[in-house]
Scaffold this active site. Structure first.
Site, PDB file in Angstrom:
ATOM      1  N   GLY A 245      -5.162  -9.989  55.103  1.00 48.26           N
ATOM      2  CA  GLY A 245      -6.142 -10.141  54.031  1.00 48.26           C
ATOM      3  C   GLY A 245      -5.552 -10.776  52.783  1.00 48.26           C
ATOM      4  O   GLY A 245      -6.089 -11.720  52.237  1.00 48.26           O
ATOM      5  N   GLY A 473      -2.438  -4.870  58.697  1.00 46.72           N
ATOM      6  CA  GLY A 473      -1.190  -5.371  59.247  1.00 46.72           C
ATOM      7  C   GLY A 473       0.027  -4.749  58.613  1.00 46.72           C
ATOM      8  O   GLY A 473       1.168  -5.075  58.964  1.00 46.72           O
ATOM      9  N   ASN A 598       8.265   4.406  56.360  1.00 46.01           N
ATOM     10  CA  ASN A 598       8.604   3.883  57.683  1.00 46.01           C
ATOM     11  C   ASN A 598       9.494   2.657  57.511  1.00 46.01           C
ATOM     12  O   ASN A 598       9.017   1.566  57.208  1.00 46.01           O
ATOM     13  CB  ASN A 598       7.331   3.503  58.444  1.00 46.01           C
ATOM     14  CG  ASN A 598       7.599   3.124  59.886  1.00 46.01           C
ATOM     15  OD1 ASN A 598       8.716   2.780  60.264  1.00 46.01           O
ATOM     16  ND2 ASN A 598       6.570   3.164  60.715  1.00 46.01           N
ATOM     17  N   PRO A 599      10.803   2.791  57.684  1.00 46.76           N
ATOM     18  CA  PRO A 599      11.707   1.656  57.462  1.00 46.76           C
ATOM     19  C   PRO A 599      11.367   0.427  58.307  1.00 46.76           C
ATOM     20  O   PRO A 599      11.572  -0.703  57.850  1.00 46.76           O
ATOM     21  CB  PRO A 599      13.079   2.232  57.851  1.00 46.76           C
ATOM     22  CG  PRO A 599      12.947   3.701  57.625  1.00 46.76           C
ATOM     23  CD  PRO A 599      11.540   4.033  58.001  1.00 46.76           C
ATOM     24  N   THR A 601       8.320  -0.754  59.441  1.00 41.47           N
ATOM     25  CA  THR A 601       7.218  -1.538  58.893  1.00 41.47           C
ATOM     26  C   THR A 601       7.476  -1.944  57.449  1.00 41.47           C
ATOM     27  O   THR A 601       6.980  -2.977  56.991  1.00 41.47           O
ATOM     28  CB  THR A 601       5.896  -0.756  58.987  1.00 41.47           C
ATOM     29  OG1 THR A 601       6.059   0.536  58.387  1.00 41.47           O
ATOM     30  CG2 THR A 601       5.488  -0.586  60.446  1.00 41.47           C
ATOM     31  N   LYS A 667       6.107   4.119  45.658  1.00 41.88           N
ATOM     32  CA  LYS A 667       5.750   3.188  44.582  1.00 41.88           C
ATOM     33  C   LYS A 667       4.937   2.011  45.100  1.00 41.88           C
ATOM     34  O   LYS A 667       4.129   1.448  44.373  1.00 41.88           O
ATOM     35  CB  LYS A 667       7.003   2.673  43.869  1.00 41.88           C
ATOM     36  CG  LYS A 667       7.670   3.701  42.962  1.00 41.88           C
ATOM     37  CD  LYS A 667       8.784   3.076  42.143  1.00 41.88           C
ATOM     38  CE  LYS A 667       9.370   4.088  41.151  1.00 41.88           C
ATOM     39  NZ  LYS A 667      10.455   3.501  40.342  1.00 41.88           N
ATOM     40  N   GLY A 668       5.160   1.596  46.333  1.00 36.04           N
ATOM     41  CA  GLY A 668       4.401   0.476  46.892  1.00 36.04           C
ATOM     42  C   GLY A 668       5.278  -0.721  47.176  1.00 36.04           C
ATOM     43  O   GLY A 668       6.118  -1.100  46.356  1.00 36.04           O
ATOM     44  N   GLU A 671       3.678  -6.090  47.705  1.00 35.77           N
ATOM     45  CA  GLU A 671       3.764  -7.348  46.957  1.00 35.77           C
ATOM     46  C   GLU A 671       5.114  -7.631  46.323  1.00 35.77           C
ATOM     47  O   GLU A 671       5.425  -8.785  45.998  1.00 35.77           O
ATOM     48  CB  GLU A 671       2.669  -7.345  45.882  1.00 35.77           C
ATOM     49  CG  GLU A 671       1.304  -7.594  46.493  1.00 35.77           C
ATOM     50  CD  GLU A 671       0.158  -6.919  45.759  1.00 35.77           C
ATOM     51  OE1 GLU A 671      -0.748  -7.631  45.320  1.00 35.77           O
ATOM     52  OE2 GLU A 671       0.179  -5.687  45.641  1.00 35.77           O
TER      53      GLU A 671
END
Length: 719
Positions: A245, A473, A598-599, A601, A667-668, A671
């Site tokens: 996306g 994904g 999850n290292p 992904t 934290k994310g 991006e």
């Protein structure tokens, strides 16, 4: 009744690598995407789009088309169902949703009709035969610095101000020993996920059932209900699998609106799917930017002034501002600090969020300018960044909720072999190739949105978690299973996570690097309470024991901090001065991005982000024809992206950096990998050639042109 009990201590799932739970289904074709959902008496729609860049529709000659084989309907502005005019969706007022509502044409590729037939082939043939006449008007699609129609917007995304000021920038520049004043441009870019946008809509027992390719099933369902004046409870939207996306599937798009219109008119299921070419005009894109960075520093590289101004394009339909200059607001401090955004409305499709909105183009400009400042000061680029490390938010003044940027640079420099680097440009060769290395910083804000989740203890000893998350994904389905398993103190094989169903309740979409953090918070709280009830002896009825969580109060109580993920990017490139060819030989990214669930992904996400930055630096560029207003390279043959042969060995790793205010510490990472990677490549090209490239993409012709210009300057200097 039975009592479900946990098995005691088990090996923790979070922090260990797990393959995607849906991986086998995807590679075997069992996974159903939006265009795969079957329905009895399914009809197919095809969108006819405008061929003029500005004007009005004079007539739609649909009579001959309605007589063609299989054609069921031709919807246009004269007969289409009416939509809510003052629509305010998840992302605010949005008039891009007003398809087939008026005769106005705001850009090439605007939907002007929707042809529905028994088969997609019949629908396409009929749509291409449909004759639409226009009263064309003069248009302007020419984005350029200094455009006379540029203006300052009232607000950026998320309520951020378009301008910030601190101190006296001009005075600090005048008093600086070293000044960098450079202009940068980035090209118009398009999302191009592997799965084109598609939707299937049908009415079933008074309820609108929808399968859509969306990054947020709950938000899309609610926006759809508002557009059509429906009770939100009467709209049920599923998005089981999404093939990418990058922001383009974050909101309601024309294909979905048109499918709902057609099923309402015809009373039978309708599917709408976009072509690759249509995706260049109907789903948004990243605006081109023109940026200027002015830096003033003492001789040792300590900043006195930082000014970052950014111009982007928007449409005449809806204002969207690419917030490029916001990147520096949290990165580097100076006594004089200014960031300014401006925008120009053109006759083009409306831009939208695209992976690392603002930070991707903004980091290219500022991180390249920082590198140039280091060169002028004779200071190592990493050392210069260390000398300008702020103790608090440069603009906000807020404390940092963890900032391990310099640790990322230290670890990255060690692994990359930075200490042995000759700082002089254009001196390292490998045969015909000029070789150079570059670095840049990365940053992306860390946030969270409220979400609800339900955790159920089943009578057979397994557990089911329901949340309106989306897996585009990223591996979100797998990560949420790991989080739930650990909180329930069971192995992941005893947990089933169901996602992407609007009936599961409010949840943030997959975007802004906040998906897994927001969903994981809700899943953790629901699973924790369920485990506690079971530990107290709660009985499990035959239909299961369910606990529901809502994180609205917890998220709103987050303390005020500068919350960011950080990273250090490194790149090595080789440049052929005879052909202008650039080859990225290796890249390294070291990140401090919260707790890694999850290292396997996570590494995939960070690597993919770095590849995106490489592609931005060297390949991606949509070209608009001034005469037609259309993108001339609206396919994968002309719109170049990094292919396998362009991608080098990429190494990714991270430092321990949990967010103390998040129950999971996330934290994310969606991006942060993209931010700074284009700048690292550009800085490496300078180191290889001695020539600064400030316009993306850095194509071979630009390399050759700059090399010729450099030779002319050198000859002039010797005369």
């Amino acid at each position: 009744m039975t009592t479900a009990t946990t098995t005691g201590p088990v090996t923790r799932a979070v922090g260990t690598s797990h393959v995607r739970l849906e991986g086998r289904d995807k590679v075997t074709g069992a996974a159903r995407y939006a265009a795969d959902f079957p329905a009895a008496e399914l009809a197919h729609g095809w969108i006819a789009v405008s061929t003029v860049a500005r004007g009005r529709i004079r007539s739609v000659d649909d009579a001959p088309v309605l007589k063609m084989p299989g054609v069921l309907a031709v919807l246009h502005h004269g007969n289409a169902p009416r939509l809510k005019e003052d629509f305010v969706g998840t992302f605010g007022p949005d008039t891009t949703t007003q398809v087939l509502q008026h005769d106005r044409v705001p850009h090439v590729g605007w939907p002007v009709a929707f042809v529905v037939a028994e088969t997609p082939e019949q629908a396409r043939e009929a749509a291409e035969a449909l004759v639409i006449t226009y009263d064309a008007e003069s248009h302007d699609v020419g984005f350029r610095p200094g455009h006379p129609a540029a203006y300052t917007p009232e607000v950026l995304v998320a309520g951020r101000p378009p301008r910030t000021d601190k101190g006296d920038v001009e005075a600090e520049l005048a008093g600086s020993d070293v000044v960098v004043d450079a202009r940068y441009t980035t090209a118009e870019e398009h999302h191009n996920p592997m799965e084109p946008h598609a939707a299937m809509a049908r009415w079933d027992g008074g309820r609108l059932e929808v399968a859509d390719t969306t990054q947020g099933a709950y938000a899309t369902a609610r926006d759809l209900a508002q557009l059509f004046g429906l009770d939100p409870a009467s709209v049920h939207l599923r998005s089981e699998h999404v093939g990418g996306g990058f922001g383009s599937k974050a909101q309601v798009r024309p294909h979905l609106i048109l499918a709902v219109m057609a099923t309402t008119v015809l009373g039978r299921p309708v599917r709408a799917a976009l072509t690759r070419s249509q995706m260049f005009s109907l789903i948004g894109h990243r605006s081109p930017t023109a940026q200027r960075v002015r830096l003033g520093a003492d001789t040792d590289g300590r900043l006195r002034a930082l000014e970052h101004t950014a111009l982007s394009a928007t449409s005449t339909v809806r204002e969207f501002v690419e917030p490029s200059a916001t990147y520096g607001r949290s990165m580097y401090d100076a006594s004089g600090h200014r960031t300014v955004h401006s925008v120009v409305a053109l006759d083009v499709p409306t831009p939208t969020y695209m992976r690392a909105p603002g930070e991707a183009p903004g980091s290219f400009a500022l991180e390249c300018a920082i590198d140039e400042l280091a060169e002028h000061c004779g200071v190592d680029p990493i050392a210069l960044r260390a000398r300008n490390e702020p103790s608090a938010g440069p603009v906000s003044g807020l404390p940092f909720a963890g900032r391990r940027l310099l640790d990322c640079f230290a670890e990255g420099a060690r692994r990359f072999g930075w200490a042995g680097r000759d700082p002089r440009p254009g001196v390292r060769r490998d045969g015909r190739w000029l070789v150079g290395t570059g670095t840049a910083a990365s940053s992306f804000f860390a946030g969270a949105f409220p979400a609800t989740a339900a955790a159920t203890a089943e009578a057979d000893g397994t557990f089911t978690v329901r949340i309106t998350a989306a897996d585009i994904g990223t591996g979100a389905r797998t990560a949420l299973t790991q989080l739930a398993a650990d909180e329930l103190e069971v192995t992941p094989d005893r947990v089933r996570v169901l996602i992407a169903d609007s009936d599961f309740g409010n949840a943030w979409l997959a975007g802004g690097s906040m998906g897994t953090r927001s969903w994981g918070w809700a899943v953790t709280l629901a699973a924790r309470e369920l485990r506690e009830r079971l530990a107290l002896g709660a009985a499990v009825p035959p239909d299961g024991l369910t606990v529901r969580s809502d994180t609205a109060q917890a998220v709103s109580a987050l303390a005020a901090y500068e919350r960011h993920a950080y990273g250090a990017q490194f790149a090595e490139v080789a440049v052929d001065p005879g052909t202008g060819e650039i080859r990225v030989r290796r890249m390294l990214g070291i990140f401090a991005a919260g707790r890694i669930v999850n290292p396997l992904t996570a590494r995939n996400q960070l690597t993919g982000g770095m590849i995106w930055g490489l592609s931005m630096a060297l390949h991606e560029e949509a070209v608009r024809d001034a005469a037609s207003g259309d993108v001339v390279n609206s396919d994968f043959a002309g719109y170049h992206i990094a292919a396998h042969a362009d991608v080098p060995a990429i190494e990714v790793d991270w430092l321990d950096d949990p967010d103390p205010d998040d129950p999971i510490g996330i934290k994310g990472i969606g991006e942060i990998g993209t931010v700074g990677s284009a700048a690292a490549v550009a800085n490496a090209i300078w180191h290889a050639t001695g020539v600064r490239h400030r316009d993306l993409p850095i194509r071979p012709d630009r390399v050759l042109t700059s090399a010729t210009a450099q030779k002319e300057r050198d000859r002039a200097g010797h005369r």
